[in-house]
Motif scaffolding. Structure first.
Motif, mmCIF file in Angstrom:
data_model
loop_
_atom_site.group_PDB
_atom_site.id
_atom_site.type_symbol
_atom_site.label_atom_id
_atom_site.label_comp_id
_atom_site.label_asym_id
_atom_site.label_seq_id
_atom_site.Cartn_x
_atom_site.Cartn_y
_atom_site.Cartn_z
ATOM 1 N N GLN A 91 17.504 6.690 0.746
ATOM 2 C CA GLN A 91 18.413 7.791 1.061
ATOM 3 C C GLN A 91 18.383 8.860 -0.031
ATOM 4 O OE1 GLN A 91 22.313 6.742 3.045
ATOM 5 N NE2 GLN A 91 21.766 4.707 2.295
ATOM 6 N N ALA A 92 18.366 8.418 -1.284
ATOM 7 C CA ALA A 92 18.333 9.374 -2.391
ATOM 8 C C ALA A 92 17.022 10.153 -2.412
ATOM 9 C CB ALA A 92 18.539 8.650 -3.718
ATOM 10 N N TRP A 147 0.875 -1.174 0.000
ATOM 11 C CA TRP A 147 0.000 0.000 0.000
ATOM 12 C C TRP A 147 0.913 1.226 0.000
ATOM 13 C CZ3 TRP A 147 -5.001 -0.039 -1.022
ATOM 14 C CH2 TRP A 147 -5.730 -1.211 -0.796
ATOM 15 N N ASN A 148 1.325 1.622 -1.198
ATOM 16 C CA ASN A 148 2.272 2.725 -1.322
ATOM 17 C C ASN A 148 1.625 4.059 -0.977
ATOM 18 O OD1 ASN A 148 4.492 1.140 -2.281
ATOM 19 N ND2 ASN A 148 3.454 1.001 -4.261
ATOM 20 N N GLY A 149 2.444 4.943 -0.423
ATOM 21 C CA GLY A 149 1.962 6.266 -0.064
ATOM 22 C C GLY A 149 1.987 6.472 1.436
ATOM 23 N N LEU A 150 1.206 7.427 1.890
ATOM 24 C CA LEU A 150 1.157 7.751 3.315
ATOM 25 C C LEU A 150 0.371 6.668 4.048
ATOM 26 C CD1 LEU A 150 2.001 9.938 5.380
ATOM 27 C CD2 LEU A 150 -0.255 10.986 5.023
ATOM 28 N N GLN A 151 1.058 5.879 4.860
ATOM 29 C CA GLN A 151 0.414 4.779 5.579
ATOM 30 C C GLN A 151 -0.049 5.184 6.972
ATOM 31 O OE1 GLN A 151 2.890 1.217 5.483
ATOM 32 N NE2 GLN A 151 2.268 0.802 3.375
ATOM 33 N N TYR A 152 0.549 6.221 7.504
ATOM 34 C CA TYR A 152 0.102 6.739 8.805
ATOM 35 C C TYR A 152 0.390 8.233 8.847
ATOM 36 C CZ TYR A 152 -0.751 7.240 13.788
ATOM 37 O OH TYR A 152 -1.259 7.639 14.999
ATOM 38 N N ALA A 153 -0.624 9.010 9.207
ATOM 39 C CA ALA A 153 -0.473 10.465 9.294
ATOM 40 C C ALA A 153 -0.212 10.860 10.743
ATOM 41 C CB ALA A 153 -1.722 11.164 8.778
ATOM 42 N N GLY A 154 0.967 11.393 10.989
ATOM 43 C CA GLY A 154 1.328 11.862 12.317
ATOM 44 C C GLY A 154 1.170 13.369 12.409
ATOM 45 N N SER A 155 2.243 14.052 12.745
ATOM 46 C CA SER A 155 2.200 15.503 12.880
ATOM 47 C C SER A 155 1.813 16.157 11.552
ATOM 48 C CB SER A 155 3.571 16.023 13.318
ATOM 49 O OG SER A 155 3.592 17.433 13.286
ATOM 50 N N PRO A 156 0.903 17.140 11.579
ATOM 51 C CA PRO A 156 0.511 17.816 10.333
ATOM 52 C C PRO A 156 1.618 18.692 9.754
ATOM 53 C CG PRO A 156 -0.548 18.852 12.216
ATOM 54 C CD PRO A 156 0.116 17.614 12.733
ATOM 55 N N GLN A 157 2.656 18.963 10.544
ATOM 56 C CA GLN A 157 3.799 19.738 10.084
ATOM 57 C C GLN A 157 5.069 18.892 10.208
ATOM 58 O OE1 GLN A 157 3.797 22.945 8.746
ATOM 59 N NE2 GLN A 157 1.567 22.651 8.743
ATOM 60 N N VAL A 158 5.822 18.792 9.120
ATOM 61 C CA VAL A 158 7.047 17.988 9.105
ATOM 62 C C VAL A 158 8.245 18.890 9.368
ATOM 63 C CG1 VAL A 158 8.543 16.510 7.713
ATOM 64 C CG2 VAL A 158 6.047 16.317 7.514
ATOM 65 N N SER A 159 9.044 18.514 10.368
ATOM 66 C CA SER A 159 10.219 19.307 10.721
ATOM 67 C C SER A 159 11.530 18.574 10.438
ATOM 68 C CB SER A 159 10.167 19.699 12.200
ATOM 69 O OG SER A 159 10.078 18.546 13.022
ATOM 70 N N LYS A 160 11.491 17.233 10.399
ATOM 71 C CA LYS A 160 12.703 16.454 10.139
ATOM 72 C C LYS A 160 12.316 15.116 9.528
ATOM 73 C CE LYS A 160 16.967 14.767 12.360
ATOM 74 N NZ LYS A 160 17.761 14.722 13.618
ATOM 75 N N LEU A 219 14.638 20.568 4.652
ATOM 76 C CA LEU A 219 14.420 19.813 5.878
ATOM 77 C C LEU A 219 15.625 18.919 6.161
ATOM 78 C CD1 LEU A 219 10.722 18.706 5.268
ATOM 79 C CD2 LEU A 219 11.500 20.367 6.970
ATOM 80 N N GLU A 220 15.939 18.755 7.434
ATOM 81 C CA GLU A 220 17.033 17.870 7.824
ATOM 82 C C GLU A 220 16.630 16.417 7.595
ATOM 83 O OE1 GLU A 220 19.784 16.879 11.779
ATOM 84 O OE2 GLU A 220 18.250 18.456 11.853
ATOM 85 N N HIS A 221 17.617 15.580 7.263
ATOM 86 C CA HIS A 221 17.349 14.162 6.987
ATOM 87 C C HIS A 221 18.378 13.284 7.676
ATOM 88 C CE1 HIS A 221 18.546 10.675 4.248
ATOM 89 N NE2 HIS A 221 17.479 10.268 4.904
ATOM 90 N N ILE A 222 17.910 12.144 8.198
ATOM 91 C CA ILE A 222 18.811 11.149 8.770
ATOM 92 C C ILE A 222 18.401 9.768 8.268
ATOM 93 C CG2 ILE A 222 17.410 10.895 10.875
ATOM 94 C CD1 ILE A 222 20.099 10.343 12.348
ATOM 95 N N PHE A 223 19.403 8.933 7.945
ATOM 96 C CA PHE A 223 19.144 7.562 7.512
ATOM 97 C C PHE A 223 19.305 6.621 8.694
ATOM 98 C CE2 PHE A 223 20.965 3.514 5.706
ATOM 99 C CZ PHE A 223 19.757 3.028 5.207
ATOM 100 N N ILE A 224 18.307 5.771 8.906
ATOM 101 C CA ILE A 224 18.328 4.778 9.975
ATOM 102 C C ILE A 224 18.791 3.453 9.372
ATOM 103 C CG2 ILE A 224 16.998 3.628 11.775
ATOM 104 C CD1 ILE A 224 17.099 6.673 12.084
ATOM 105 N N SER A 277 14.565 16.448 1.200
ATOM 106 C CA SER A 277 15.213 17.369 2.126
ATOM 107 C C SER A 277 15.631 18.655 1.425
ATOM 108 C CB SER A 277 16.435 16.684 2.748
ATOM 109 O OG SER A 277 17.143 17.563 3.581
ATOM 110 N N GLN A 278 16.179 18.507 0.228
ATOM 111 C CA GLN A 278 16.595 19.677 -0.540
ATOM 112 C C GLN A 278 15.388 20.468 -1.038
ATOM 113 O OE1 GLN A 278 18.807 18.793 -4.141
ATOM 114 N NE2 GLN A 278 19.905 20.725 -4.022
ATOM 115 N N GLN A 279 14.352 19.747 -1.435
ATOM 116 C CA GLN A 279 13.151 20.388 -1.970
ATOM 117 C C GLN A 279 12.485 21.289 -0.936
ATOM 118 O OE1 GLN A 279 12.212 19.954 -5.119
ATOM 119 N NE2 GLN A 279 10.182 20.888 -5.158
ATOM 120 N N TYR A 280 12.492 20.847 0.323
ATOM 121 C CA TYR A 280 11.760 21.578 1.363
ATOM 122 C C TYR A 280 12.660 22.099 2.488
ATOM 123 C CZ TYR A 280 7.569 19.796 -0.894
ATOM 124 O OH TYR A 280 6.579 19.517 -1.816
#
Length: 251
Positions: A228-229, A25-38, A240-245, A235-238
């Protein structure tokens, strides 16, 4: 900060989700915070990746293997309830991109592996529901052993190499993860010098008789580059900071 729905809409269109028939089920599977910071990215949706993303202060997690699959029971009981409670508790959004993140011409796993080897994607192969999932690229003549060494170092993996074809490789077909027999035979039909995939399948006699080089570099390892890509692009588009787990499987 960026609006969650804005990011969802952008990703849906950038990855052309509507064009794919997929078990995920591609796409947003769970909606958390309405504003993305990281942004955090990981190969797999799991309790560990959710907890790690939250511990790093991310509130949007991008994965290749999501939680919801079409043939899996979606009931939120036992381990599924416990896993998804982490998303709720940390207000963490989950976005999954499976086949679209194997196929994309720029940020996909397959395109990124070719990019790693300094090969440019030129044409697709391995059709799935009328869309070619894999990518074929061309490089300057390169020893097979050098390609295997590059993959082993860059992806931190142990490659299984079937050195049955040309010693100098110029054309490469890549299908990350579980390329299966179908991926191999599609690459063989395309007439390339080398087929790269993740999970090993037993095609040794056929590869040997067809004089085809094959490298199996591991399911997880071959699917670390796409998320990661894509996250770096987002991250560049918006801004925003990014981290890979990085959570490789336990052997």
């Amino acid at each position: 900060m960026t609006d969650l729905q804005q990011i969802k809409t952008y990703l849906d269109e950038y990855l052309a989700l509507a064009e794919f028939a997929d078990d995920s089920w591609n796409g947003l599977q769970y909606a958390g915070s309405p504003q993305v910071s990281k942004i955090a990215s990981a190969v797999d949706a799991s309790a560990k990746s959710f907890a790690a993303a939250a511990s790093h202060g991310a509130n949007f997690l991008l994965v290749h293997h999501g939680h919801f699959w079409r043939q899996a029971n979606p009931s939120l009981v036992d381990w599924q309830r416990d896993r998804l409670s982490l998303l709720s508790n940390h207000n963490l959004s989950l976005y999954a991109a499976h086949l679209p993140l194997d196929q994309h011409p720029v940020v996909s796993n397959n395109a990124q592996i070719l990019n790693l080897l300094k090969a440019k994607p030129t044409r697709g192969f391995y059709p799935h529901a009328n869309i070619n999932i894999g990518w074929i690229g061309r490089i300057k003549p390169t020893p097979l052993s050098s390609i295997a060494d590059q993959l082993s170092r860059s992806l931190a993996t142990a490659c299984r190499v079937l050195p049955f074809g040309k010693k100098l490789v110029t054309t490469i077909a890549v299908c990350s993860g579980g390329g299966s027999y179908a991926g191999f035979f599609s690459a063989l039909a395309a007439g390339v010098d080398l087929y790269i995939s993740g999970d090993p399948v037993y095609i040794d006699p056929t590869a040997q008789e067809a004089k085809m080089n094959v490298i199996f570099a591991g399911h997880y390892a071959t699917e670390t580059l796409g998320v990661q890509a894509l996250a770096a692009h987002l991250s560049q588009q918006y801004s925003l900071e990014h981290i890979f787990i990085d959570l490789p499987p336990i052997n």
